[in-house]
Design a protein around this motif. Sequence first.
Motif, short mmCIF file in Angstrom:
data_model
loop_
_atom_site.label_atom_id
_atom_site.label_comp_id
_atom_site.label_asym_id
_atom_site.label_seq_id
_atom_site.Cartn_x
_atom_site.Cartn_y
_atom_site.Cartn_z
N HIS A 187 0.84 -1.20 0.00
CA HIS A 187 0.00 0.00 0.00
C HIS A 187 0.87 1.25 0.00
O HIS A 187 1.67 1.46 0.91
CB HIS A 187 -0.93 -0.01 1.21
N ARG A 213 -3.27 4.70 -2.18
CA ARG A 213 -3.12 3.37 -1.58
C ARG A 213 -2.74 2.29 -2.60
O ARG A 213 -1.94 1.40 -2.32
CB ARG A 213 -4.45 2.99 -0.92
N GLU A 272 1.69 3.73 3.04
CA GLU A 272 2.12 3.17 4.32
C GLU A 272 3.64 3.23 4.42
O GLU A 272 4.35 2.23 4.30
CB GLU A 272 1.54 1.76 4.45
N HIS A 293 2.56 -3.50 6.86
CA HIS A 293 1.56 -2.49 6.50
C HIS A 293 1.53 -1.48 7.63
O HIS A 293 2.20 -1.63 8.65
CB HIS A 293 0.17 -3.14 6.38
N SER A 294 0.69 -0.45 7.47
CA SER A 294 0.39 0.42 8.59
C SER A 294 -1.07 0.86 8.46
O SER A 294 -1.60 0.87 7.36
CB SER A 294 1.32 1.64 8.61
ZN ZN Z 1 -1.78 -1.81 4.07
#
Ligand code: ZN
Length: 417
Positions: free
Chosen positions: A158, A216, A161, A303-304
Amino acid sequence: MSNALQSVGQRPPRQSYFLQNNEGVGVAVHASSVPEAALIDRNDDGLLDREEQLDYLEHCHQGCHHHEHEKADMEALRGELEMHLLKLPNPVAKGYHSYEQVNEELDSLVAQYPDRCEKVSLGQSAEGREIWALRISKDVHSPEASERTGFVITGCHHAREWMSVEIPLHVGHELLDNYDTDPAARNRVDNTETWIVPVVNPDGYEYSRNSDNWWRKNRQPLEGGQVGVDLNRNYWDGNPDHFYLYRPPGDTPDSTADDFGSTSDNPRSDTYRGPAGGSEKELKALLDLELGHKNIRAVLDYHSYGEMLLYPWGSTSEPAPNAALYEEIGSRINEAMGNRYELQQSSGLYPCSGESDDCHNVNGLISFTMEVGRSFQPNPKTIPATCELVGKGNLAYMDEIIRRVQDGSLPPRPDAA
Ligand code: ZN
Ligand code: 0X9
C-alpha cells in the motif's frame, strides 16, 4: 472501506470547500479532486473544520470500521488528511527513503557485503520500475544458499504506508551489519535465504510521496480512465481450487451490490480487487518468487497502521487449520516486542478477500501481516524506535522458523520436492 458518498441534501454540490489548517486559515479545496470533502463537511457550511476532519477519521475513513484494538494517532492522521485534501506533498516525505534512496541503500549493502547479499529484480511495476529484492545468505552466490530456509519480508503493498518501507530496510541492516559481532545475526544469515523487498509497489509509493499522500493502490491504468488496483485484494495463485480466496462465492464480478467485506469491484474504490485474480504485475513478480522457490517457508508483510500482528484467514471467520501454530509463532514475535502489539486472526479485524496471507497459507507458507505504527506517515523521528521494536519481532520470527525447520515442527510445504 467503501467510498460511497452519502447524500448531502437538496442543494447543488459545492465546487469547492475551505479547509481550516493548523493556523486556522481557510484554504480552498476543490471538490472535483477530493470527493470525500462532501462527506467530511457534515454541517454543510462549506468549511472543513478540525472537528469535522477528526470526526470523519473516527467514523468514516475506510468504511466506518473502528476497531477496539487498533491504535491510532488521530492528530497525526488529521495532518495527513489535510495534505491529502490540499493535494500537497506531505513534508515528512523527506524523512523517509524515496524509491531511489531505497535502491541506493541496497546497492551500498551489496558493495559492503558482496558475499552475503545481492540485489535481484523480481520484475517490473505497471509503470516499469524494477521491484528490487535484497537476497541475503551466507556465500550468497553458492548453490547451497538457495537451499536454505527461505524468508520473504515485504513492505509497501500500500503506497501510503511509508513506515512499511523502513522496517524491511532496517532488518536487512540488522542481519548484515551485526554478522561479525552477533552470533544470533550470523545464525540467521548462515541458515536462511532471506529476500527483503522494501517497496512492492514503487509506482504507488512515488505517487504518494509526490502527488497524493493518501494514495493506496498501484498505478495500473484501468478501463474507463480509472487508475489502480489494491495489491492486497488481488492475490490469486492461479489454482482454480483457491479462486474463492480471491472472489468468495456470492460476490459477482462487476457488481458492487454483493461485494465481500472490505473488497470492491468498483475500480474507483481504494480496495478495488482488480480486473482478474493475480492480474497485477507487482503481485506476479512476488508470487513467482514465493511459490516458485520451494525453499521459501515464511513471509512477513508490513503495513500500517494499528500495532497489530495478523494471521490467516482474512476471508473467513473460520479458524485456519494451522491457527494454533500461528498463535504459537505469533506469541513469540509479540513477546520479542514486549507484547505491545495485538495478535489476532485478520478476519476478526475486518474480512476481505484476495489478500496475501490467505494465498500464502493455502500454499503452505507461514504468513503474517504486521500493521506498524499509529498512522500512515508518522513523524520520521519515530522511525528508529519503530524499526528497533518491530525489528526485534521480525528477528524472533526468523529464529522461530529456523528452529522449527531444524526440529521438524514446521509442516512442510505440500509442493516441497
Ligand atoms: Zn496496508
Ligand atoms: O486492508 C488491508 O489490506 C490491511 N490493512 S491496511 O490498513 N494496511 O490496508 C489488513 C489486511 C488484513 N486482513 C484482513 N483484515 N482481513
